[in-house]
Motif scaffolding. Structure first.
Motif, mmCIF file in Angstrom:
data_model
loop_
_atom_site.group_PDB
_atom_site.id
_atom_site.type_symbol
_atom_site.label_atom_id
_atom_site.label_comp_id
_atom_site.label_asym_id
_atom_site.label_seq_id
_atom_site.Cartn_x
_atom_site.Cartn_y
_atom_site.Cartn_z
ATOM 1 N N LYS A 127 -9.186 1.082 -44.439
ATOM 2 C CA LYS A 127 -7.968 1.789 -44.037
ATOM 3 C C LYS A 127 -6.811 0.830 -43.762
ATOM 4 O O LYS A 127 -6.157 0.889 -42.712
ATOM 5 C CB LYS A 127 -8.238 2.660 -42.807
ATOM 6 N N VAL A 128 -6.571 -0.075 -44.696
ATOM 7 C CA VAL A 128 -5.455 -1.023 -44.559
ATOM 8 C C VAL A 128 -4.135 -0.261 -44.701
ATOM 9 O O VAL A 128 -3.905 0.431 -45.699
ATOM 10 C CB VAL A 128 -5.546 -2.125 -45.617
ATOM 11 N N VAL A 129 -3.289 -0.373 -43.708
ATOM 12 C CA VAL A 129 -2.034 0.388 -43.697
ATOM 13 C C VAL A 129 -0.984 -0.276 -44.579
ATOM 14 O O VAL A 129 -0.750 -1.487 -44.489
ATOM 15 C CB VAL A 129 -1.497 0.533 -42.256
ATOM 16 N N LYS A 130 -0.376 0.535 -45.458
ATOM 17 C CA LYS A 130 0.751 0.087 -46.267
ATOM 18 C C LYS A 130 2.006 0.823 -45.800
ATOM 19 O O LYS A 130 1.958 2.037 -45.591
ATOM 20 C CB LYS A 130 0.521 0.395 -47.751
ATOM 21 N N VAL A 145 7.983 15.720 -41.531
ATOM 22 C CA VAL A 145 7.291 14.747 -40.683
ATOM 23 C C VAL A 145 5.968 15.334 -40.192
ATOM 24 O O VAL A 145 4.914 14.668 -40.237
ATOM 25 C CB VAL A 145 8.169 14.340 -39.484
ATOM 26 N N GLU A 146 6.004 16.579 -39.754
ATOM 27 C CA GLU A 146 4.806 17.240 -39.249
ATOM 28 C C GLU A 146 3.797 17.487 -40.366
ATOM 29 O O GLU A 146 2.585 17.376 -40.155
ATOM 30 C CB GLU A 146 5.200 18.545 -38.558
ATOM 31 N N ALA A 147 4.299 17.840 -41.554
ATOM 32 C CA ALA A 147 3.409 18.078 -42.687
ATOM 33 C C ALA A 147 2.684 16.799 -43.097
ATOM 34 O O ALA A 147 1.482 16.824 -43.402
ATOM 35 C CB ALA A 147 4.211 18.629 -43.867
ATOM 36 N N PHE A 148 3.397 15.686 -43.094
ATOM 37 C CA PHE A 148 2.769 14.400 -43.424
ATOM 38 C C PHE A 148 1.714 14.036 -42.379
ATOM 39 O O PHE A 148 0.670 13.485 -42.703
ATOM 40 C CB PHE A 148 3.833 13.309 -43.516
ATOM 41 N N PRO A 162 -3.779 11.948 -42.981
ATOM 42 C CA PRO A 162 -2.537 11.986 -42.213
ATOM 43 C C PRO A 162 -1.741 10.695 -42.381
ATOM 44 O O PRO A 162 -2.309 9.603 -42.441
ATOM 45 C CB PRO A 162 -3.023 12.159 -40.774
ATOM 46 N N ALA A 163 -0.424 10.832 -42.474
ATOM 47 C CA ALA A 163 0.463 9.683 -42.668
ATOM 48 C C ALA A 163 1.637 9.783 -41.705
ATOM 49 O O ALA A 163 2.045 10.882 -41.311
ATOM 50 C CB ALA A 163 0.960 9.638 -44.109
ATOM 51 N N ALA A 182 4.087 5.229 -43.525
ATOM 52 C CA ALA A 182 2.890 4.392 -43.370
ATOM 53 C C ALA A 182 1.675 5.195 -43.813
ATOM 54 O O ALA A 182 1.416 6.278 -43.278
ATOM 55 C CB ALA A 182 2.734 3.949 -41.920
ATOM 56 N N ILE A 183 0.934 4.662 -44.803
ATOM 57 C CA ILE A 183 -0.256 5.333 -45.313
ATOM 58 C C ILE A 183 -1.430 4.350 -45.309
ATOM 59 O O ILE A 183 -1.231 3.135 -45.338
ATOM 60 C CB ILE A 183 -0.050 5.894 -46.734
#
Length: 239
Positions: A127-130, A145-148, A162-163, A182-183
């Protein structure tokens, strides 16, 4: 570099002889006996000893700022590649990019000869964040924002984890939004597909961070070696 490969290459052992060194507890990393022959090691981060002999690695790690229009490949008949941006002395054997950026996406790309690290940084369990900065062709709202945060479902079915979407600014004149995302996944065209699922289009995309690494002010098209501090921060991804 994998510990077993390092021993075989530097001590010119057979596979059987290498295995015997572990069984005889002749291999240590950072002063501790190890039986893990697949451990990823780098002499810049670890003290590697085999039967009292210190072993050294020669892995390379580059932080490259990929410009738009350049493809993440070794060679391409039509377009400039990230390898074309490197000086000849930087093009060492086994050098590969960690993941890829689309041709029209710019930003941070880590390149290394450490194949085990590449595998681990890209493995879903890590789960490395990009982190990306993007320009969107419409007004991005709090609903987006809430949907992401809930997890976007692509138009063709798959659901993303979730992002974290942050709205940086909105230009009323151009009806463009500036956001940061951020994903922790690496699905094909993921960022673009996430916004498409919300009825919006990405018109510019830049990766500014990956794990502990930050692009900062590195000029597009240029690259540099990782600092000792940056390499130390990557140690958590060695196994």
């Amino acid at each position: 570099m994998r510990l077993d490969k390092l021993i075989e290459e530097q001590l010119q052992t057979s596979r059987k002889e290498m295995k015997r060194l572990f069984l005889r507890k002749k291999v240590s990393v950072d002063g501790k006996i190890t039986l893990n022959d697949s451990q990823n090691v780098d002499s810049e981060l670890h003290q590697i000893e085999v039967d009292g002999q210190r072993l050294l690695t020669n892995e390379v790690y580059y932080l490259l700022a990929k410009p738009k229009g350049v493809v993440t490949a070794k060679r391409d008949r039509e377009h400039q590649t990230v390898f074309d941006l490197l000086k000849s002395e930087a093009k060492v054997d086994q050098l590969v990019p960690v993941g890829r950026l689309d041709r029209d996406t710019e930003g941070l790309l880590l390149m290394t000869s450490n194949g085990q690290l590449v595998y681990d940084l890209l493995h879903p369990t890590k789960k490395v964040v990009k982190v990306y900065q993007a320009v969107i062709n419409e007004h991005v709202t709090q609903e987006d924002v809430e949907a992401f945060a809930e997890g976007i479902v692509f138009l063709d079915g798959p659901k993303c984890q979730p992002a974290q979407l942050t709205i940086l600014a909105y230009d009323e004149k151009t009806n463009e939004s500036f956001v940061e995302l951020a994903i922790s996944e690496g699905k094909f065209h993921q960022v673009k597909k996430m916004f498409l699922a919300c009825g919006k289009k990405v018109i510019a995309l830049k990766r500014v961070a990956m794990g502990p690494l930050r692009l900062e002010n590195l000029e597009m098209g240029s690259y540099r070696k990782l600092t000792a501090e940056e390499l130390q921060q990557l140690k958590a991804y060695f196994r």
